[in-house]
Design a protein around this motif. Structure first.
Motif, PDB file in Angstrom:
ATOM      1  N   TRP A  22       1.225   6.830  44.669  1.00 13.41           N
ATOM      2  CA  TRP A  22       2.071   5.903  45.403  1.00 13.41           C
ATOM      3  C   TRP A  22       3.203   6.670  46.096  1.00 13.41           C
ATOM      4  CZ3 TRP A  22       2.997   0.397  43.236  1.00 13.41           C
ATOM      5  CH2 TRP A  22       1.781  -0.170  42.854  1.00 13.41           C
ATOM      6  N   SER A  26       6.914   2.866  48.284  1.00 11.58           N
ATOM      7  CA  SER A  26       6.239   1.887  47.427  1.00 11.58           C
ATOM      8  C   SER A  26       6.943   1.756  46.077  1.00 11.58           C
ATOM      9  CB  SER A  26       4.788   2.289  47.196  1.00 11.58           C
ATOM     10  OG  SER A  26       4.080   2.271  48.412  1.00 11.58           O
ATOM     11  N   GLN A  30       9.044  -1.543  44.406  1.00 11.14           N
ATOM     12  CA  GLN A  30       8.801  -2.135  43.084  1.00 11.14           C
ATOM     13  C   GLN A  30      10.120  -2.405  42.362  1.00 11.14           C
ATOM     14  OE1 GLN A  30       5.532  -3.072  42.454  1.00 11.14           O
ATOM     15  NE2 GLN A  30       5.489  -2.259  44.532  1.00 11.14           N
ATOM     16  N   HIS A  33      11.740  -5.400  44.048  1.00 11.18           N
ATOM     17  CA  HIS A  33      11.078  -6.646  43.658  1.00 11.18           C
ATOM     18  C   HIS A  33      11.533  -7.086  42.274  1.00 11.18           C
ATOM     19  CE1 HIS A  33       8.528  -6.517  47.112  1.00 11.18           C
ATOM     20  NE2 HIS A  33       7.614  -5.683  46.639  1.00 11.18           N
ATOM     21  N   TRP A  88       7.502  -6.723  36.639  1.00 10.00           N
ATOM     22  CA  TRP A  88       6.936  -6.953  37.965  1.00 10.00           C
ATOM     23  C   TRP A  88       5.472  -6.542  37.996  1.00 10.00           C
ATOM     24  CZ3 TRP A  88       8.179  -9.931  41.722  1.00 10.00           C
ATOM     25  CH2 TRP A  88       7.472  -9.837  42.917  1.00 10.00           C
ATOM     26  N   GLU A  90       2.462  -5.999  40.673  1.00  7.28           N
ATOM     27  CA  GLU A  90       2.126  -5.865  42.085  1.00  7.28           C
ATOM     28  C   GLU A  90       0.754  -6.478  42.334  1.00  7.28           C
ATOM     29  OE1 GLU A  90       2.607  -4.821  46.074  1.00  7.28           O
ATOM     30  OE2 GLU A  90       4.027  -5.099  44.448  1.00  7.28           O
ATOM     31  N   ASN A  91       0.726  -7.391  43.295  1.00  5.18           N
ATOM     32  CA  ASN A  91      -0.518  -8.077  43.638  1.00  5.18           C
ATOM     33  C   ASN A  91      -0.880  -7.773  45.077  1.00  5.18           C
ATOM     34  OD1 ASN A  91      -1.331  -9.536  41.263  1.00  5.18           O
ATOM     35  ND2 ASN A  91       0.597 -10.637  41.470  1.00  5.18           N
ATOM     36  N   GLU A  93      -3.291  -6.164  43.535  1.00  7.19           N
ATOM     37  CA  GLU A  93      -3.879  -5.167  42.644  1.00  7.19           C
ATOM     38  C   GLU A  93      -3.746  -5.528  41.164  1.00  7.19           C
ATOM     39  OE1 GLU A  93      -1.484  -4.595  44.866  1.00  7.19           O
ATOM     40  OE2 GLU A  93      -2.278  -3.211  46.359  1.00  7.19           O
ATOM     41  N   LYS A  96       0.955  -3.761  36.634  1.00  2.00           N
ATOM     42  CA  LYS A  96       2.311  -3.842  36.096  1.00  2.00           C
ATOM     43  C   LYS A  96       3.024  -2.549  36.468  1.00  2.00           C
ATOM     44  CE  LYS A  96       0.986  -6.795  32.239  1.00  2.00           C
ATOM     45  NZ  LYS A  96      -0.444  -6.909  32.429  1.00  2.00           N
ATOM     46  N   THR A  97       4.064  -2.665  37.286  1.00  2.00           N
ATOM     47  CA  THR A  97       4.689  -1.472  37.849  1.00  2.00           C
ATOM     48  C   THR A  97       6.083  -1.178  37.319  1.00  2.00           C
ATOM     49  OG1 THR A  97       5.613  -2.729  39.692  1.00  2.00           O
ATOM     50  CG2 THR A  97       3.434  -1.716  40.033  1.00  2.00           C
ATOM     51  N   CYS A  98       6.795  -2.206  36.913  1.00  2.72           N
ATOM     52  CA  CYS A  98       8.232  -2.039  36.739  1.00  2.72           C
ATOM     53  C   CYS A  98       8.798  -3.155  35.874  1.00  2.72           C
ATOM     54  CB  CYS A  98       8.849  -2.092  38.134  1.00  2.72           C
ATOM     55  SG  CYS A  98      10.601  -1.864  38.237  1.00  2.72           S
TER      56      CYS A  98
END
Length: 121
Positions: A22, A26, A30, A33, A88, A90-91, A93, A96-98
Motif C-alpha cells: 500500500w 492509502s 486509513q 477514516h 476501520w 477498508e471496503n 476489500e 481491517k486496516t486501522c
C-alpha cells in the motif's frame, strides 16, 4: 505536574506497506477514516465533546502493529478496558486496516498498546 491531554490513538497495520504494497497516501487515508469515524460514533461522549471544543489543542499519536492478528489483539485489549474505539475496515476489500480510540487519557490505556510502537515509514 503537566496536565494530561485527551488524545486519539491511531494504530495502523505495518504489513499493509511491507507485505501488501500500500502507498503512503492509502495508509494516511486509513488513519483519517478511522479517526473521523470514531469521533462520529462517539460524538456524545463528554471526552469527545471536550476534545472538539479546542481545535488548536488536538493531540493524536500514530502507532503501528505488525498485522491483522496483532491489530485484533489491540482491539480486544481496548474492549476489555472499556475504551471506545473504531476498527476501520477498508471496503470492498474487507480488510481491517486501522484502529482509532475515542479521545482518551494515556493513563487510561494502561498496557493496552504496550506492543505497539510509533509508526515509522
Amino acid at each position: 505536574m503537566l496536565k494530561e491531554h485527551l488524545t486519539i490513538f491511531i494504530i495502523l497495520r505495518k504489513d499493509l506497506v511491507k507485505s501488501l504494497g500500500w502507498t503512503s497516501g492509502s495508509i494516511i487515508a486509513q488513519a483519517c477514516h478511522a479517526s473521523t469515524a470514531v469521533l462520529h460514533q462517539h460524538s456524545s461522549l463528554p471526552s469527545t465533546k471536550e476534545y472538539l471544543e479546542n481545535l488548536e489543542q488536538m493531540h493524536k499519536v500514530v502507532l503501528e502493529t505488525k498485522n491483522e492478528n496483532s491489530l485484533l489483539a489491540v482491539a480486544n485489549n481496548l474492549t476489555e478496558l472499556g475504551i471506545p474505539h473504531c476498527c476501520w475496515i477498508e471496503n470492498p476489500e474487507n480488510i481491517k486496516t486501522c484502529i482509532a480510540t475515542a479521545p482518551v487519557l494515556r493513563s487510561d490505556l494502561k498496557d493496552a498498546l504496550k506492543k505497539c510502537s510509533l509508526y515509522r515509514q
